[in-house]
Design a protein around this motif. Sequence first.
Motif, PDB file in Angstrom:
ATOM      1  N   LEU A 185       1.235   4.821   7.514  1.00  0.00           N
ATOM      2  CA  LEU A 185       0.695   5.758   8.517  1.00  0.00           C
ATOM      3  C   LEU A 185       1.151   5.366   9.916  1.00  0.00           C
ATOM      4  O   LEU A 185       0.545   5.708  10.913  1.00  0.00           O
ATOM      5  CB  LEU A 185      -0.833   5.759   8.462  1.00  0.00           C
ATOM      6  CG  LEU A 185      -1.463   6.033   7.099  1.00  0.00           C
ATOM      7  CD1 LEU A 185      -2.965   5.807   7.144  1.00  0.00           C
ATOM      8  CD2 LEU A 185      -1.165   7.455   6.636  1.00  0.00           C
ATOM      9  N   GLY A 186       2.243   4.625   9.974  1.00  0.00           N
ATOM     10  CA  GLY A 186       2.674   4.049  11.258  1.00  0.00           C
ATOM     11  C   GLY A 186       2.662   2.543  11.094  1.00  0.00           C
ATOM     12  O   GLY A 186       2.129   2.016  10.105  1.00  0.00           O
ATOM     13  N   HIS A 187       3.176   1.839  12.105  1.00  0.00           N
ATOM     14  CA  HIS A 187       3.466   0.411  11.959  1.00  0.00           C
ATOM     15  C   HIS A 187       2.319  -0.423  11.392  1.00  0.00           C
ATOM     16  O   HIS A 187       2.521  -1.270  10.530  1.00  0.00           O
ATOM     17  CB  HIS A 187       3.914  -0.145  13.299  1.00  0.00           C
ATOM     18  CG  HIS A 187       4.108  -1.622  13.303  1.00  0.00           C
ATOM     19  ND1 HIS A 187       4.749  -2.282  12.268  1.00  0.00           N
ATOM     20  CD2 HIS A 187       3.739  -2.573  14.181  1.00  0.00           C
ATOM     21  CE1 HIS A 187       4.760  -3.573  12.539  1.00  0.00           C
ATOM     22  NE2 HIS A 187       4.165  -3.778  13.682  1.00  0.00           N
ATOM     23  N   LYS A 188       1.091  -0.202  11.834  1.00  0.00           N
ATOM     24  CA  LYS A 188       0.032  -1.137  11.445  1.00  0.00           C
ATOM     25  C   LYS A 188      -0.944  -0.576  10.435  1.00  0.00           C
ATOM     26  O   LYS A 188      -1.971  -1.186  10.152  1.00  0.00           O
ATOM     27  CB  LYS A 188      -0.750  -1.563  12.687  1.00  0.00           C
ATOM     28  CG  LYS A 188       0.027  -2.516  13.558  1.00  0.00           C
ATOM     29  CD  LYS A 188      -0.803  -2.914  14.751  1.00  0.00           C
ATOM     30  CE  LYS A 188       0.080  -3.446  15.862  1.00  0.00           C
ATOM     31  NZ  LYS A 188      -0.256  -2.909  17.144  1.00  0.00           N
ATOM     32  N   ASP A 189      -0.678   0.614   9.925  1.00  0.00           N
ATOM     33  CA  ASP A 189      -1.673   1.234   9.061  1.00  0.00           C
ATOM     34  C   ASP A 189      -0.980   1.857   7.844  1.00  0.00           C
ATOM     35  O   ASP A 189       0.185   2.233   7.898  1.00  0.00           O
ATOM     36  CB  ASP A 189      -2.455   2.290   9.839  1.00  0.00           C
ATOM     37  CG  ASP A 189      -3.844   2.525   9.248  1.00  0.00           C
ATOM     38  OD1 ASP A 189      -4.170   1.913   8.214  1.00  0.00           O
ATOM     39  OD2 ASP A 189      -4.595   3.323   9.828  1.00  0.00           O
ATOM     40  N   ALA A 190      -1.718   1.969   6.754  1.00  0.00           N
ATOM     41  CA  ALA A 190      -1.174   2.534   5.520  1.00  0.00           C
ATOM     42  C   ALA A 190      -2.320   2.762   4.545  1.00  0.00           C
ATOM     43  O   ALA A 190      -3.444   2.305   4.757  1.00  0.00           O
ATOM     44  CB  ALA A 190      -0.141   1.586   4.905  1.00  0.00           C
ATOM     45  N   ILE A 191      -2.028   3.523   3.502  1.00  0.00           N
ATOM     46  CA  ILE A 191      -2.961   3.664   2.388  1.00  0.00           C
ATOM     47  C   ILE A 191      -2.170   3.512   1.102  1.00  0.00           C
ATOM     48  O   ILE A 191      -0.966   3.736   1.085  1.00  0.00           O
ATOM     49  CB  ILE A 191      -3.636   5.063   2.360  1.00  0.00           C
ATOM     50  CG1 ILE A 191      -2.549   6.146   2.406  1.00  0.00           C
ATOM     51  CG2 ILE A 191      -4.645   5.220   3.467  1.00  0.00           C
ATOM     52  CD1 ILE A 191      -3.060   7.522   2.061  1.00  0.00           C
ATOM     53  N   GLY A 192      -2.842   3.145   0.028  1.00  0.00           N
ATOM     54  CA  GLY A 192      -2.093   3.044  -1.212  1.00  0.00           C
ATOM     55  C   GLY A 192      -2.957   2.743  -2.410  1.00  0.00           C
ATOM     56  O   GLY A 192      -4.143   2.425  -2.295  1.00  0.00           O
ATOM     57  N   VAL A 193      -2.319   2.899  -3.555  1.00  0.00           N
ATOM     58  CA  VAL A 193      -2.937   2.531  -4.822  1.00  0.00           C
ATOM     59  C   VAL A 193      -1.957   1.604  -5.528  1.00  0.00           C
ATOM     60  O   VAL A 193      -0.793   1.956  -5.696  1.00  0.00           O
ATOM     61  CB  VAL A 193      -3.162   3.778  -5.705  1.00  0.00           C
ATOM     62  CG1 VAL A 193      -3.825   3.378  -7.006  1.00  0.00           C
ATOM     63  CG2 VAL A 193      -3.982   4.815  -4.981  1.00  0.00           C
ATOM     64  N   VAL A 194      -2.416   0.412  -5.873  1.00  0.00           N
ATOM     65  CA  VAL A 194      -1.522  -0.526  -6.551  1.00  0.00           C
ATOM     66  C   VAL A 194      -2.263  -1.188  -7.704  1.00  0.00           C
ATOM     67  O   VAL A 194      -3.506  -1.142  -7.758  1.00  0.00           O
ATOM     68  CB  VAL A 194      -0.998  -1.623  -5.596  1.00  0.00           C
ATOM     69  CG1 VAL A 194      -0.030  -1.020  -4.582  1.00  0.00           C
ATOM     70  CG2 VAL A 194      -2.133  -2.338  -4.893  1.00  0.00           C
ATOM     71  N   PHE A 195      -1.537  -1.824  -8.609  1.00  0.00           N
ATOM     72  CA  PHE A 195      -2.108  -2.590  -9.732  1.00  0.00           C
ATOM     73  C   PHE A 195      -3.257  -1.841 -10.404  1.00  0.00           C
ATOM     74  O   PHE A 195      -4.431  -2.185 -10.205  1.00  0.00           O
ATOM     75  CB  PHE A 195      -2.647  -3.954  -9.266  1.00  0.00           C
ATOM     76  CG  PHE A 195      -1.692  -4.719  -8.417  1.00  0.00           C
ATOM     77  CD1 PHE A 195      -0.371  -4.913  -8.817  1.00  0.00           C
ATOM     78  CD2 PHE A 195      -2.096  -5.267  -7.202  1.00  0.00           C
ATOM     79  CE1 PHE A 195       0.505  -5.628  -8.036  1.00  0.00           C
ATOM     80  CE2 PHE A 195      -1.220  -5.984  -6.424  1.00  0.00           C
ATOM     81  CZ  PHE A 195       0.081  -6.165  -6.844  1.00  0.00           C
ATOM     82  N   ASN A 196      -2.947  -0.812 -11.158  1.00  0.00           N
ATOM     83  CA  ASN A 196      -4.007  -0.089 -11.872  1.00  0.00           C
ATOM     84  C   ASN A 196      -5.156   0.347 -10.985  1.00  0.00           C
ATOM     85  O   ASN A 196      -6.289  -0.139 -11.105  1.00  0.00           O
ATOM     86  CB  ASN A 196      -4.575  -0.940 -13.010  1.00  0.00           C
ATOM     87  CG  ASN A 196      -3.509  -1.259 -14.014  1.00  0.00           C
ATOM     88  OD1 ASN A 196      -2.692  -0.398 -14.343  1.00  0.00           O
ATOM     89  ND2 ASN A 196      -3.480  -2.501 -14.489  1.00  0.00           N
ATOM     90  N   ASP A 197      -4.870   1.209 -10.069  1.00  0.00           N
ATOM     91  CA  ASP A 197      -5.909   1.895  -9.310  1.00  0.00           C
ATOM     92  C   ASP A 197      -6.677   1.058  -8.302  1.00  0.00           C
ATOM     93  O   ASP A 197      -7.768   1.441  -7.897  1.00  0.00           O
ATOM     94  CB  ASP A 197      -6.921   2.564 -10.254  1.00  0.00           C
ATOM     95  CG  ASP A 197      -6.207   3.604 -11.104  1.00  0.00           C
ATOM     96  OD1 ASP A 197      -5.147   4.086 -10.654  1.00  0.00           O
ATOM     97  OD2 ASP A 197      -6.693   3.910 -12.193  1.00  0.00           O
ATOM     98  N   LYS A 198      -6.124  -0.043  -7.873  1.00  0.00           N
ATOM     99  CA  LYS A 198      -6.751  -0.723  -6.749  1.00  0.00           C
ATOM    100  C   LYS A 198      -6.347   0.020  -5.467  1.00  0.00           C
ATOM    101  O   LYS A 198      -5.177   0.208  -5.172  1.00  0.00           O
ATOM    102  CB  LYS A 198      -6.273  -2.181  -6.682  1.00  0.00           C
ATOM    103  CG  LYS A 198      -6.869  -2.924  -5.496  1.00  0.00           C
ATOM    104  CD  LYS A 198      -6.581  -4.419  -5.575  1.00  0.00           C
ATOM    105  CE  LYS A 198      -6.882  -5.123  -4.248  1.00  0.00           C
ATOM    106  NZ  LYS A 198      -8.121  -4.737  -3.594  1.00  0.00           N
TER     107      LYS A 198
END
Lengths: 406, 406
Positions: free
Chosen positions: A355-368
Motif C-alpha cells: 500500500l506504499g513504502h511502509k504499509d501492506a496487507i496480505g495472506v500467507v502460510f495458510n490464511d495467516k
Amino acid sequence: MKNPNIVILGAGYGGIITAVKLQKSLGVNEANVTLVNKHSYHYQTTWLHENAAGTLHHDHTRIPIKDVINTSKINFVQDTVTEIKPSEKRVMLENGDLMYDYLVIGLGYEAATFGIPGLKEHAFTIGSINSARLIRQHIEYNFAKYNNEADKKEERLNLVVGGAGFTGIEFVGELANRVPQLCREYDIPREKVRIINVEAAPSALPGFDPELVEYAMNSLEGRGVEFKIGAMIKEVTENKLVFEKDEQREEIPTNTVVWAAGVRGNSLVEQAGFESNRGRTPVSDDLRPAGHDDVFIVGDCALLINEETERPYPPTAQIAIQMAEQTADNLTKLVKGDKHLEPFTPDLKGTVASLGHKDAIGVVFNDKKLFGWSASAMKKVIDNRYLLKLGGPGLVLKKGKLNFFQ
Amino acid sequence: MKNPNIVILGAGYGGIITAVKLQKSLGVNEANVTLVNKHSYHYQTTWLHENAAGTLHHDHTRIPIKDVINTSKINFVQDTVTEIKPSEKRVMLENGDLMYDYLVIGLGYEAATFGIPGLKEHAFTIGSINSARLIRQHIEYNFAKYNNEADKKEERLNLVVGGAGFTGIEFVGELANRVPQLCREYDIPREKVRIINVEAAPSALPGFDPELVEYAMNSLEGRGVEFKIGAMIKEVTENKLVFEKDEQREEIPTNTVVWAAGVRGNSLVEQAGFESNRGRTPVSDDLRPAGHDDVFIVGDCALLINEETERPYPPTAQIAIQMAEQTADNLTKLVKGDKHLEPFTPDLKGTVASLGHKDAIGVVFNDKKLFGWSASAMKKVIDNRYLLKLGGPGLVLKKGKLNFFQ
C-alpha cells in the motif's frame, strides 16, 4: 543425433527462470538453448507500479540479461517476436527467424480494455519499463505545467486509476506516497491534487478477505485516495473520464488515466492458432497445449484450472516462476530421453499487496493475515527471495529491497 | 514627522540587496521599508539555465526571503505588482495597494521576441524558477515519449537554443552535460540527440575576446553542440524552427526552442509613464528617472550609459547588485535628512561565462583572460561572494557552489 534447439520466447518471470534453470541442468553438448527478448534486460513486472509512480527508479527494477544468463551456455537474441508458426516449428522475429525442436512461450500480458471508448487511445498502462517511466514523466510534466500556466487546468492534477484490483491498489498506494513529494517539488498545494480509484466491482480488491480490504481502504483514504467503487468507466478522452455509479453519470477532468483493471495474454499466442481465451491457452498439467507436444506455455499466456477453486490460476509472478521451474525440469528430462514428464503442482505461498513504502496487507502460510509493517516486510522478503533464485546473493545485494527499517 | 514609507518592488538581485542593506543602515524608527515580491523566495537568475537544463535543482537556486530579510525590520508582502502610479505615489497590487514616499523599482527583465512569428507562443524562456523547471520537465518528458512511441518523432530530441550570447552559451553548455545523462536514463543513443545553437550575429558571444570565443566554441562543439552562426530565426511552430543563413532557408524539426537571445525591462515601467526604451528607463547617475526624485530604478529596468564605451551598462547581476548598494546608501541619506546623493560608480570586476560544470571562459581583473578550470572556479567564487553578501557564511554553506574539485 543433433542437439535439440530449445527456444524460449520472452525474458519475463517465466522465460528467464526457465533459461536460468536450463543453464544449470543441461550441458552445452546436450541442447542449444536460445532466449529471445525485446530488450537487453529482464524486469520485475511486480515493481513497475513503483517506477510509474516515481517512488523507485526503473534501473532498480531491471536486470541486464547478461548478468544472470551465461551466454557461453545460452544464446541470447535481442529481437521482437512477430509470429509463431507451430506447424513449421519456426518463430519469426523482426530481424530473422528461429527453428525450434522445443518452444517455451513466456510472452506475458497485454492490457485488456474491454472496448471502453477512448481507453486504448488515452489511458496509460503499466506494462514495461518504457511505459512506466513515461507515466512518471507525464505526471511530473503536468505538475510543472500546472505551476507555470496562467489559466490553471485542474485535469493536470487529477490522477485517475482504473481498477482497484491488486495492481490498481498497489499503484494508488505509491501515488499517495509520491504526490506530497511532487507538491513540494512544484510548489503546488497538496489539496489541489486528487488521486481517484475507479472500480466497477462492488468492492476493492475482489477476492481478498474483507478485513484486509477494509484495512487497505482506510490506509489509502487516510493518505488522500478517493474511491469510486461500483463505478463503471464509460469513456476516456484526452482531458476527462466519464463513469457511471448508481445510475448517475459523473465526469472527472483528467489527462492522466492509468488503466490497471484488466490483462490478457499476448495476442501472438492466439494468432499462432493455439486455442485461447483472451490470449490465454488451455494447457495440460505439464503446461503443454493440446496437440503440441513440443510447446510449453509458462506465465500469463497459460490457462490452467485450479481444481480446488475451479477457477484458473491467476497470472501472477509466483505462478509464472513455478511454471518455469517445472518446465525447465521437464525439458531436461525430454532432452535426456525421459518421456515421463512431471505435472505442475503449484505451491501457493500467499499474496501480499503493498500500500506504499511502509504499509501492506496480505495472506500467507495458510490464511495467516498480515497488516502494516509485517506485511510490508514480508513483501520485501518475497521480492528478495526471487532475486536470490534468479541471480544469487550478489543480485539481492544489488537490486534487492533491503530498506526494511526506513 | 512621520517615518517615510520606502517600497521596494521585486526581490531579484537589485531589490533584495537594497532591502538587505537598508535593514542594516536604517532603524525601524526611521523608516517603514516594505519589500514586494511575487514569490516567497529570491532566486539567482544567473543559475536558472542550470535548473532549466536539469543539471542543478532549483531549490539550490532559490532562497526563502525570510532567510535573509528580518521581518521585524522590513515588511514583506507576497503579491504581484499590477500598476505603478507615480503621480499618486502609489503601487497597485493584485490584492491591495501601497503608498510610498520613496520607491525602488527592481522588477527585472522580460523576454524580447522582436516580433519573430511563433516565438512568443512556442518558445520557452528562462525567466523564473517556474519557467526553468518547466523546461527541464519538457525535455525529460519528450525523451520519455520518444522512447515509448512506435513512430519515433525526431523533433522531440532536437534541442534548439536561440541566441549565442551569454545566457545562450551557458545554457547549451549545461545541455551538453545533461544530454548524456538523459540518454542513459531513457535508453536513447546519444547520436540521436542534437543540441543546436542559432545566432543571428556573425559570431557567438558578441563582444567577447575572439580567443575566448574560439575556446568556448571548441569546448562546446567537442561535446556535440552544433552552431548556426549568422542565422536569423524566421519562424517557430509547435514542431519546427525555420532559420535563414546565407540566403538559404533551413528547417529544424523541434518542439523544444529555448529563446535566450533578447531581454527587455519590465513592461510595467513603461506603462507607468516613465520614459523608456524596451522597458529600460534612462536614469541619472544617482539612478533616478528625470522628474521623479522619489523613484530609484535598479537592475534591468535602469538605462545608464557607460561613458567609457558610450553604450548602456548591460543588464547583469553584477551591475544590479552595485546599483542596489548605492541606492540603499542614498535612501539612508535621504531618510536621515541629507539631500546630497552619491553617484553610482560601477566597479566592473569582469565576466565569466560557464560552459558546463567543469569549463568556463572569462575576463577578470583588467583584461586577464581565464579558461577552463580556473575560469570555472572563478565563476563559483563570484557566486559564493554574492551569497556571502546576501546572507553571510551560513548561506554560502547552504546554497554555495562548493564543488570546486568534482
